[in-house]
Scaffold this motif. Sequence first.
Motif, PDB file in Angstrom:
ATOM      1  N   ASP A  29       0.085   2.587   9.369  1.00  0.00           N
ATOM      2  CA  ASP A  29      -0.735   2.503   7.852  1.00  0.00           C
ATOM      3  C   ASP A  29      -2.573   3.024   7.683  1.00  0.00           C
ATOM      4  O   ASP A  29      -2.726   2.504   8.717  1.00  0.00           O
ATOM      5  CB  ASP A  29      -0.964   0.966   7.317  1.00  0.00           C
ATOM      6  CG  ASP A  29       0.545   0.706   6.565  1.00  0.00           C
ATOM      7  OD1 ASP A  29       1.504   1.774   6.564  1.00  0.00           O
ATOM      8  OD2 ASP A  29       0.901  -0.455   6.286  1.00  0.00           O
ATOM      9  N   VAL A  33      -6.194  -0.230   2.510  1.00  0.00           N
ATOM     10  CA  VAL A  33      -5.541   0.354   1.272  1.00  0.00           C
ATOM     11  C   VAL A  33      -6.366   1.419   0.984  1.00  0.00           C
ATOM     12  O   VAL A  33      -7.721   1.173   0.177  1.00  0.00           O
ATOM     13  CB  VAL A  33      -5.004  -0.092   0.031  1.00  0.00           C
ATOM     14  CG1 VAL A  33      -4.292   0.379  -0.650  1.00  0.00           C
ATOM     15  CG2 VAL A  33      -3.540  -1.308   0.990  1.00  0.00           C
ATOM     16  N   GLN A  50      -0.058   2.528  -2.423  1.00  0.00           N
ATOM     17  CA  GLN A  50      -0.086   0.806  -2.454  1.00  0.00           C
ATOM     18  C   GLN A  50       1.353   0.262  -3.118  1.00  0.00           C
ATOM     19  O   GLN A  50       1.708  -0.863  -2.085  1.00  0.00           O
ATOM     20  CB  GLN A  50      -1.339   0.896  -3.389  1.00  0.00           C
ATOM     21  CG  GLN A  50      -1.757  -0.591  -3.257  1.00  0.00           C
ATOM     22  CD  GLN A  50      -0.524  -1.782  -4.069  1.00  0.00           C
ATOM     23  OE1 GLN A  50       0.211  -1.395  -5.250  1.00  0.00           O
ATOM     24  NE2 GLN A  50      -0.104  -2.641  -3.640  1.00  0.00           N
ATOM     25  N   ARG A  70      -1.655   3.482   1.383  1.00  0.00           N
ATOM     26  CA  ARG A  70      -0.923   2.475   2.514  1.00  0.00           C
ATOM     27  C   ARG A  70      -0.763   2.930   3.374  1.00  0.00           C
ATOM     28  O   ARG A  70      -1.500   3.226   4.600  1.00  0.00           O
ATOM     29  CB  ARG A  70       0.354   1.879   2.276  1.00  0.00           C
ATOM     30  CG  ARG A  70       0.650   0.777   1.195  1.00  0.00           C
ATOM     31  CD  ARG A  70       1.764   0.745   1.260  1.00  0.00           C
ATOM     32  NE  ARG A  70       1.916  -0.580   0.453  1.00  0.00           N
ATOM     33  CZ  ARG A  70       1.754  -2.535   0.272  1.00  0.00           C
ATOM     34  NH1 ARG A  70       0.694  -2.346   1.746  1.00  0.00           N
ATOM     35  NH2 ARG A  70       1.494  -2.996  -0.468  1.00  0.00           N
ATOM     36  N   ARG A  71      -0.308   4.966   3.378  1.00  0.00           N
ATOM     37  CA  ARG A  71      -0.464   5.817   4.596  1.00  0.00           C
ATOM     38  C   ARG A  71       0.247   7.191   3.933  1.00  0.00           C
ATOM     39  O   ARG A  71       0.638   7.253   3.348  1.00  0.00           O
ATOM     40  CB  ARG A  71       1.294   5.035   5.072  1.00  0.00           C
ATOM     41  CG  ARG A  71       0.832   6.354   5.997  1.00  0.00           C
ATOM     42  CD  ARG A  71       2.686   5.524   6.659  1.00  0.00           C
ATOM     43  NE  ARG A  71       2.730   4.239   7.564  1.00  0.00           N
ATOM     44  CZ  ARG A  71       3.652   3.683   7.773  1.00  0.00           C
ATOM     45  NH1 ARG A  71       4.874   3.934   7.681  1.00  0.00           N
ATOM     46  NH2 ARG A  71       3.522   2.229   8.041  1.00  0.00           N
TER      47      ARG A  71
END
Length: 88
Positions: A29, A33, A50, A70-71
Amino acid sequence: MQDPFKSRVPNLNGPATDLLPVVPSDALDLPAVAVALFVETAGSLSFVAQSGETRSVNMTDFSILPVGTRRVLASGTTATGIHAFVVG
């Protein structure tokens, strides 16, 4: 130097407090965020929102995607020069 952020409580209504370079990864991640992503060079962008959902979009040069992220996934991402807008 005067710092307009010194007494400001970070929130989603104001500007991001930093812009972090992103290395796409299928396993890791982002350190925080992101409230949005910036892409320098066009291509596909695969990411985990998210909400936990995996999404893919096509981005143009110098574009912003205002989605909590997130990623950023390595698989399926061809866009480059990706940066994460973060708050706090």
